[in-house]
Design an enzyme around this catalytic site. Structure first.
Site, PDB file in Angstrom:
ATOM      1  N   TYR A 151       0.866  -1.186   0.000  1.00  0.00           N
ATOM      2  CA  TYR A 151       0.000   0.000   0.000  1.00  0.00           C
ATOM      3  C   TYR A 151       0.892   1.221   0.000  1.00  0.00           C
ATOM      4  O   TYR A 151       1.827   1.307   0.806  1.00  0.00           O
ATOM      5  CB  TYR A 151      -0.886  -0.029   1.250  1.00  0.00           C
ATOM      6  CG  TYR A 151      -1.774   1.178   1.430  1.00  0.00           C
ATOM      7  CD1 TYR A 151      -2.932   1.336   0.666  1.00  0.00           C
ATOM      8  CD2 TYR A 151      -1.480   2.156   2.386  1.00  0.00           C
ATOM      9  CE1 TYR A 151      -3.763   2.436   0.850  1.00  0.00           C
ATOM     10  CE2 TYR A 151      -2.307   3.247   2.576  1.00  0.00           C
ATOM     11  CZ  TYR A 151      -3.446   3.381   1.806  1.00  0.00           C
ATOM     12  OH  TYR A 151      -4.266   4.458   1.992  1.00  0.00           O
ATOM     13  N   ASP A 246       9.329   2.634  -0.351  1.00  0.00           N
ATOM     14  CA  ASP A 246       8.321   3.298   0.469  1.00  0.00           C
ATOM     15  C   ASP A 246       8.611   2.911   1.921  1.00  0.00           C
ATOM     16  O   ASP A 246       8.213   1.843   2.381  1.00  0.00           O
ATOM     17  CB  ASP A 246       6.921   2.845   0.035  1.00  0.00           C
ATOM     18  CG  ASP A 246       5.833   3.463   0.890  1.00  0.00           C
ATOM     19  OD1 ASP A 246       6.154   4.027   1.961  1.00  0.00           O
ATOM     20  OD2 ASP A 246       4.652   3.375   0.501  1.00  0.00           O
ATOM     21  N   LYS A 274       5.162   9.166   8.924  1.00  0.00           N
ATOM     22  CA  LYS A 274       5.005   8.678  10.294  1.00  0.00           C
ATOM     23  C   LYS A 274       6.071   9.228  11.256  1.00  0.00           C
ATOM     24  O   LYS A 274       5.954  10.353  11.696  1.00  0.00           O
ATOM     25  CB  LYS A 274       4.921   7.160  10.299  1.00  0.00           C
ATOM     26  CG  LYS A 274       3.726   6.681   9.408  1.00  0.00           C
ATOM     27  CD  LYS A 274       3.360   5.257   9.640  1.00  0.00           C
ATOM     28  CE  LYS A 274       2.371   4.717   8.643  1.00  0.00           C
ATOM     29  NZ  LYS A 274       0.953   4.983   8.945  1.00  0.00           N
TER      30      LYS A 274
HETATM   31  N1  HOZ Z   1      -2.230   3.687   6.278  1.00  0.00           N
HETATM   32  C1  HOZ Z   1      -2.071   3.317   7.650  1.00  0.00           C
HETATM   33  C2  HOZ Z   1      -1.197   2.119   7.770  1.00  0.00           C
HETATM   34  N2  HOZ Z   1      -1.629   1.029   7.029  1.00  0.00           N
HETATM   35  C3  HOZ Z   1      -3.359   3.043   8.308  1.00  0.00           C
HETATM   36  C4  HOZ Z   1      -4.031   4.262   8.623  1.00  0.00           C
HETATM   37  C5  HOZ Z   1      -5.396   4.274   8.078  1.00  0.00           C
HETATM   38  O1  HOZ Z   1      -5.654   3.626   7.065  1.00  0.00           O
HETATM   39  O2  HOZ Z   1      -6.202   4.972   8.674  1.00  0.00           O
END
Ligand code: HOZ
Length: 433
Positions: A151, A246, A274
């Site tokens: 992702y 990433d 993050k």
């Molecule tokens: N993208 C974040 C980690 N997979 C999760 C946060 C979210 O989707 O709210």
């Protein structure tokens, strides 16, 4: 901590969710928060400190979500709160250049030497989207290779066979992404170099970049097998494509230099998020100087942001990176090992099939008896069981990611006692499922 009696009063959260559902789509601002994958009413949180988080009804939990990764120092560390209060007094946003951007940029480059030039943005999505644009401009090619189950935020070109919330909600390729755009995204299998080789062979001179989570966190934690990342490096070099790591999740998390520092594979571009913002909205992309010099105003590739380099985000990011010590990583490694053993031991005793994957202080227990090494094996996990486990753990005072396909995060604020409590709760929860 003794595991608590499994009852949970969530009247205030339920009322807030009703109100939220009348104003926010699905009652949330990010899908995973709606708990659809695990069942039960979503919680509204009201405060957190250290390793603990408290919901609107006053229930307190050991937090294993930690805002999905930024909080490597725990919730609201005193020094960070003080630094932010001081920065706030000086002004919350200037929309102009400040010294803190330079300081944070220099600090990032010290920790990750492959990031010779860096551009700060506001979210991981912006970072990956911008990195793709730069890669396309630099190579004058259009296609991007990504991996099933990885992702990279929610920009159109990446919502193709995507992990995280997209996978959780069963829309790995989202409606609304034009076919013409999706067609530019080629999908390979994680840990399968041959699948990448085939894409290069079938699209000679067309692939701008290969983007990868060098340790995946968004289909749950899936580790790169030996040689996989170096193999990607070699294929990209051979075919004139850029390699994009990433490291939004893994940057400064699996070690001060991210996965690239741990495995000594150098990407052309890196996406960060993050921890780099210490819990405030901040992300970045950066890498080779000649590639990054494509970015406006140094070069012609346009990308901008009113709040980019925001003083509060820079302050939190700088504080967060300045406090990354060798000791912190040693302690986190010990805690993570304790958690892995605790989860595996509890599952063994309870007679539950569980595979526990971990890297740095990221952990995912998969409810399956198969080793998890890619999207196909990750999705063999029993998500209904994970849902039942999640609900039982909540009742026992442990807040887990509300999805099988996410990473758990530990922080410097977690203690061996917290981990023992999580392991004890796991055993009880598994017996109650
Ligand atoms: N993208 C974040 C980690 N997979 C999760 C946060 C979210 O989707 O709210």
């Amino acid at each position: 901590m003794a595991t608590r009696t499994p009852t949970l009063r969530t009247t205030k959260s339920a009322r807030l969710y009703d109100r939220a559902s009348a104003i926010l789509p699905g009652g949330v601002d990010s899908p995973v928060r709606a708990f659809r994958a695990v069942g039960g009413a979503p919680l509204f949180m009201r405060r957190a400190r250290g390793s603990r988080i408290e919901d609107a009804d006053g229930n307190r939990y050991i937090d294993c979500v930690m805002s999905w990764g930024p909080l490597i120092h725990g919730h609201a560390p005193r020094g960070l709160v003080k630094a932010l209060a001081a920065a706030t007094r000086e002004g919350t946003s200037f929309g102009a250049s400040i010294e803190l951007e330079v300081k944070l940029g220099e600090r990032v480059r010290r920790l990750m030497p492959a990031v010779e030039r860096v551009r700060f943005v506001n979210s991981g999505t912006e970072a990956t989207m911008s990195a793709a644009r730069v890669a396309r401009a630099f190579t004058r090619r259009d296609r991007i290779v990504k991996f099933e189950g990885c992702y990279h935020g929610h920009a159109d070109g990446f919502l193709v066979q995507a992990g995280s919330g997209a996978l959780t909600l069963g829309v790995p390729t989202s409606p609304g992404v034009p076919d013409a755009l999706a067609a530019l995204t080629l999908v390979a299998r994680y840990n399968d170099l041959e699948s990448v080789d085939r894409l290069f062979a079938g699209h000679t001179g067309e692939i701008a970049a290969v983007i990868v989570e060098p340790a995946a966190g968004n289909m749950g934690v899936v580790l790169p097998e030996p040689g996989f990342l170096q193999g990607l490096r070699d294929l990209c070099t051979k075919h004139g494509a850029l390699l994009v790591f990433d490291e939004v999740m893994t940057g400064f998390r699996v070690g001060p230099g991210g996965v690239q520092g741990a495995v000594h594979v150098t990407p052309d571009l890196t996406c960060l998020g993050k921890i780099i913002g210490g819990g405030l909205p901040c992300a970045a992309y950066g890498g080779r100087r000649d590639v990054m010099e494509m970015v406006a105003p140094a070069g012609p590739v346009y990308q901008a942001g009113t709040l980019s380099g925001n003083p509060l985000a820079m302050t939190a990011g700088l504080w967060s990176l300045e406090h990354l010590t060798a000791r912190l990583y040693r302690d986190l490694a010990r805690l993570t090992q304790q958690l892995v053993e605790g989860l595996a031991g509890a599952a063994r005793e309870a007679g539950v099939a569980l595979q526990v994957n971990a890297m740095g202080s990221m952990v995912t227990p998969f409810f399956t008896d198969r080793p998890v090494r890619d999207y196909e094996s990750a999705t063999s996990a029993d998500t209904a069981r994970y849902g039942a486990f999640f609900r039982e753990m909540l009742k026992r005072g442990v807040y887990l990611p509300p999805s099988q396909f996410e990473a758990w995060f530990l922080s410097a604020a977690h203690t061996p006692r917290d981990i023992r409590a999580i392991a004890a709760a796991t055993f009880d929860a598994m017996r109650a499922m």
